[in-house]
Scaffold this motif. Structure first.
Motif, PDB file in Angstrom:
ATOM      1  N   GLN A 155       0.970  -1.281  -0.070  1.00  0.00           N
ATOM      2  CA  GLN A 155       0.043  -0.032  -0.090  1.00  0.00           C
ATOM      3  C   GLN A 155       0.917   1.347  -0.131  1.00  0.00           C
ATOM      4  OE1 GLN A 155      -3.544  -0.339  -0.246  1.00  0.00           O
ATOM      5  NE2 GLN A 155      -3.024  -2.300  -0.689  1.00  0.00           N
ATOM      6  N   SER A 156       0.739   2.252  -0.921  1.00  0.00           N
ATOM      7  CA  SER A 156       1.398   3.253  -0.911  1.00  0.00           C
ATOM      8  C   SER A 156       0.528   4.595  -0.923  1.00  0.00           C
ATOM      9  CB  SER A 156       2.186   3.417  -2.246  1.00  0.00           C
ATOM     10  OG  SER A 156       3.060   2.398  -2.843  1.00  0.00           O
ATOM     11  N   VAL A 157       0.784   5.527  -0.259  1.00  0.00           N
ATOM     12  CA  VAL A 157       0.384   6.963   0.099  1.00  0.00           C
ATOM     13  C   VAL A 157       1.515   7.848  -0.485  1.00  0.00           C
ATOM     14  CG1 VAL A 157      -0.366   8.777   1.461  1.00  0.00           C
ATOM     15  CG2 VAL A 157      -0.970   6.503   1.999  1.00  0.00           C
ATOM     16  N   TYR A 158       1.191   8.628  -1.581  1.00  0.00           N
ATOM     17  CA  TYR A 158       2.324   9.449  -2.154  1.00  0.00           C
ATOM     18  C   TYR A 158       1.981  10.676  -2.607  1.00  0.00           C
ATOM     19  CZ  TYR A 158       0.086   7.342  -6.306  1.00  0.00           C
ATOM     20  OH  TYR A 158      -0.877   6.761  -7.469  1.00  0.00           O
ATOM     21  N   ARG A 159       2.477  11.699  -3.199  1.00  0.00           N
ATOM     22  CA  ARG A 159       1.993  12.868  -3.626  1.00  0.00           C
ATOM     23  C   ARG A 159       2.674  12.829  -5.190  1.00  0.00           C
ATOM     24  NH1 ARG A 159       0.687  17.664  -1.662  1.00  0.00           N
ATOM     25  NH2 ARG A 159       1.490  17.035   0.456  1.00  0.00           N
ATOM     26  N   TRP A 160       1.443  13.025  -6.058  1.00  0.00           N
ATOM     27  CA  TRP A 160       1.682  13.245  -7.584  1.00  0.00           C
ATOM     28  C   TRP A 160       0.895  14.241  -8.162  1.00  0.00           C
ATOM     29  CZ3 TRP A 160       5.007  11.734 -10.646  1.00  0.00           C
ATOM     30  CH2 TRP A 160       4.711  11.686 -12.113  1.00  0.00           C
ATOM     31  N   GLN A 161       1.538  15.161  -8.696  1.00  0.00           N
ATOM     32  CA  GLN A 161       0.950  16.267  -9.317  1.00  0.00           C
ATOM     33  C   GLN A 161       0.016  17.193  -8.463  1.00  0.00           C
ATOM     34  OE1 GLN A 161      -0.604  14.578 -12.817  1.00  0.00           O
ATOM     35  NE2 GLN A 161       1.440  14.386 -13.949  1.00  0.00           N
ATOM     36  N   GLY A 162       0.531  17.534  -7.196  1.00  0.00           N
ATOM     37  CA  GLY A 162      -0.066  18.013  -6.295  1.00  0.00           C
ATOM     38  C   GLY A 162      -1.137  17.357  -5.224  1.00  0.00           C
ATOM     39  N   ALA A 163      -1.496  16.241  -5.878  1.00  0.00           N
ATOM     40  CA  ALA A 163      -2.406  15.804  -4.832  1.00  0.00           C
ATOM     41  C   ALA A 163      -1.931  14.391  -3.989  1.00  0.00           C
ATOM     42  CB  ALA A 163      -3.533  15.009  -5.738  1.00  0.00           C
ATOM     43  N   VAL A 164      -2.531  14.292  -3.040  1.00  0.00           N
ATOM     44  CA  VAL A 164      -2.022  13.066  -2.220  1.00  0.00           C
ATOM     45  C   VAL A 164      -3.115  11.937  -2.538  1.00  0.00           C
ATOM     46  CG1 VAL A 164      -1.893  12.070   0.100  1.00  0.00           C
ATOM     47  CG2 VAL A 164      -1.300  14.487  -0.368  1.00  0.00           C
ATOM     48  N   LEU A 165      -2.189  10.796  -3.062  1.00  0.00           N
ATOM     49  CA  LEU A 165      -2.949   9.524  -3.547  1.00  0.00           C
ATOM     50  C   LEU A 165      -2.782   8.201  -2.914  1.00  0.00           C
ATOM     51  CD1 LEU A 165      -2.337  10.381  -7.456  1.00  0.00           C
ATOM     52  CD2 LEU A 165      -4.142  10.974  -6.049  1.00  0.00           C
ATOM     53  N   VAL A 199      12.381   0.880 -16.919  1.00  0.00           N
ATOM     54  CA  VAL A 199      11.760   2.120 -17.437  1.00  0.00           C
ATOM     55  C   VAL A 199      10.907   1.585 -18.686  1.00  0.00           C
ATOM     56  CG1 VAL A 199      11.963   4.543 -18.384  1.00  0.00           C
ATOM     57  CG2 VAL A 199      13.323   3.633 -16.088  1.00  0.00           C
ATOM     58  N   ALA A 200      11.611   1.029 -19.496  1.00  0.00           N
ATOM     59  CA  ALA A 200      11.021   0.887 -21.107  1.00  0.00           C
ATOM     60  C   ALA A 200       9.852  -0.217 -20.889  1.00  0.00           C
ATOM     61  CB  ALA A 200      12.141   0.023 -21.837  1.00  0.00           C
ATOM     62  N   LEU A 201       9.727  -1.031 -19.922  1.00  0.00           N
ATOM     63  CA  LEU A 201       8.602  -2.027 -19.802  1.00  0.00           C
ATOM     64  C   LEU A 201       7.647  -1.371 -18.803  1.00  0.00           C
ATOM     65  CD1 LEU A 201      10.824  -5.285 -19.129  1.00  0.00           C
ATOM     66  CD2 LEU A 201       9.266  -4.441 -21.197  1.00  0.00           C
ATOM     67  N   HIS A 202       7.961  -0.434 -17.867  1.00  0.00           N
ATOM     68  CA  HIS A 202       7.061   0.022 -16.739  1.00  0.00           C
ATOM     69  C   HIS A 202       6.065   1.260 -17.311  1.00  0.00           C
ATOM     70  CE1 HIS A 202       5.984   1.241 -12.890  1.00  0.00           C
ATOM     71  NE2 HIS A 202       6.939   0.236 -12.297  1.00  0.00           N
ATOM     72  N   PRO A 203       4.768   0.882 -17.002  1.00  0.00           N
ATOM     73  CA  PRO A 203       3.745   1.883 -17.257  1.00  0.00           C
ATOM     74  C   PRO A 203       3.678   3.141 -16.816  1.00  0.00           C
ATOM     75  CG  PRO A 203       2.704   0.091 -15.873  1.00  0.00           C
ATOM     76  CD  PRO A 203       4.297  -0.072 -15.830  1.00  0.00           C
ATOM     77  N   TYR A 204       4.385   3.383 -15.448  1.00  0.00           N
ATOM     78  CA  TYR A 204       4.359   4.804 -14.841  1.00  0.00           C
ATOM     79  C   TYR A 204       5.177   5.652 -15.641  1.00  0.00           C
ATOM     80  CZ  TYR A 204       2.551   2.606 -10.621  1.00  0.00           C
ATOM     81  OH  TYR A 204       1.747   1.685  -9.650  1.00  0.00           O
ATOM     82  N   ASP A 205       4.704   6.833 -15.482  1.00  0.00           N
ATOM     83  CA  ASP A 205       5.664   7.872 -15.996  1.00  0.00           C
ATOM     84  C   ASP A 205       7.036   8.069 -15.478  1.00  0.00           C
ATOM     85  OD1 ASP A 205       3.378   8.727 -17.830  1.00  0.00           O
ATOM     86  OD2 ASP A 205       2.699  10.154 -16.355  1.00  0.00           O
ATOM     87  N   VAL A 206       6.938   7.974 -14.207  1.00  0.00           N
ATOM     88  CA  VAL A 206       8.109   7.944 -13.225  1.00  0.00           C
ATOM     89  C   VAL A 206       7.980   6.926 -12.191  1.00  0.00           C
ATOM     90  CG1 VAL A 206       9.407   9.375 -11.615  1.00  0.00           C
ATOM     91  CG2 VAL A 206       7.846  10.698 -13.433  1.00  0.00           C
ATOM     92  N   PRO A 207       8.560   5.765 -13.015  1.00  0.00           N
ATOM     93  CA  PRO A 207       8.562   4.628 -12.124  1.00  0.00           C
ATOM     94  C   PRO A 207       9.717   4.661 -10.932  1.00  0.00           C
ATOM     95  CG  PRO A 207       9.724   4.037 -13.949  1.00  0.00           C
ATOM     96  CD  PRO A 207       9.262   5.440 -13.996  1.00  0.00           C
ATOM     97  N   GLU A 208       9.125   4.060  -9.576  1.00  0.00           N
ATOM     98  CA  GLU A 208      10.248   3.994  -8.635  1.00  0.00           C
ATOM     99  C   GLU A 208      11.297   3.299  -8.762  1.00  0.00           C
ATOM    100  OE1 GLU A 208      10.203   2.637  -3.747  1.00  0.00           O
ATOM    101  OE2 GLU A 208       8.546   2.313  -5.044  1.00  0.00           O
ATOM    102  N   LEU A 209      12.524   3.611  -8.857  1.00  0.00           N
ATOM    103  CA  LEU A 209      13.763   2.710  -8.887  1.00  0.00           C
ATOM    104  C   LEU A 209      14.802   3.507  -7.756  1.00  0.00           C
ATOM    105  CD1 LEU A 209      15.085   0.768 -10.428  1.00  0.00           C
ATOM    106  CD2 LEU A 209      15.836   2.515 -12.340  1.00  0.00           C
ATOM    107  N   ILE A 210      14.773   2.439  -6.994  1.00  0.00           N
ATOM    108  CA  ILE A 210      16.054   2.943  -5.878  1.00  0.00           C
ATOM    109  C   ILE A 210      16.857   1.516  -5.565  1.00  0.00           C
ATOM    110  CG2 ILE A 210      16.160   3.513  -3.350  1.00  0.00           C
ATOM    111  CD1 ILE A 210      13.252   4.699  -3.523  1.00  0.00           C
ATOM    112  N   ALA A 211      17.966   2.156  -5.560  1.00  0.00           N
ATOM    113  CA  ALA A 211      19.184   0.910  -5.265  1.00  0.00           C
ATOM    114  C   ALA A 211      19.910   1.114  -4.308  1.00  0.00           C
ATOM    115  CB  ALA A 211      20.046   0.865  -6.263  1.00  0.00           C
ATOM    116  N   VAL A 212      20.273   0.229  -3.441  1.00  0.00           N
ATOM    117  CA  VAL A 212      20.908   0.439  -2.111  1.00  0.00           C
ATOM    118  C   VAL A 212      22.043  -0.869  -2.510  1.00  0.00           C
ATOM    119  CG1 VAL A 212      18.976   1.366  -0.573  1.00  0.00           C
ATOM    120  CG2 VAL A 212      19.463  -1.225  -0.834  1.00  0.00           C
TER     121      VAL A 212
END
Length: 106
Positions: free
Chosen positions: A40-50, A74-87
């Motif tokens: 479950q994600s709660v996030y801010r996108w384009q000024g709205a909390v979703l 990124v090529a396969l992902h449907p989101y405009d800005v996919p989450e991609l975090i590396a540790v």
């Protein structure tokens, strides 16, 4: 150990998660992709909390494969800005970390 990374991403559904996971593992960009539905994600996108129900991906890879993995995801992902975090992985079972390296080497 200094080369192994854990990469996080989220997808909107299990079908998308499986498609991305199959491509990353199939092309040796990742050794394994764990998929956790019900994230479950709660996030801010384009000024709205979703809120959204997503599938979290835990991708095991190496620094050497990160750029190509990022491009493919990124090529396969449907989101405009996919989450991609590396540790970086700083500790782990040596034989597992070696397996990750072996499975992602060209």
């Amino acid at each position: 150990m200094d080369n192994v990374m854990l990469v996080y991403s989220t997808t909107p559904d299990l079908d998308t998660a499986k498609k991305i996971a199959q491509a990353l593992v199939g092309e040796k960009l990742a050794a394994c992709v764990g998929m956790m539905p019900g994230y479950q994600s709660v996030y801010r996108w384009q000024g709205a909390v979703l809120e959204a129900s997503e599938v979290c991906l835990m991708i095991k890879t190496t620094k050497n494969q990160f750029a190509a993995l990022s491009e493919k995801l990124v090529a396969l992902h449907p989101y405009d800005v996919p989450e991609l975090i590396a540790v970086p992985v700083t500790a782990g079972l040596p034989s597992y970390l070696q397996w990750v390296k072996d499975e992602t080497s060209a």
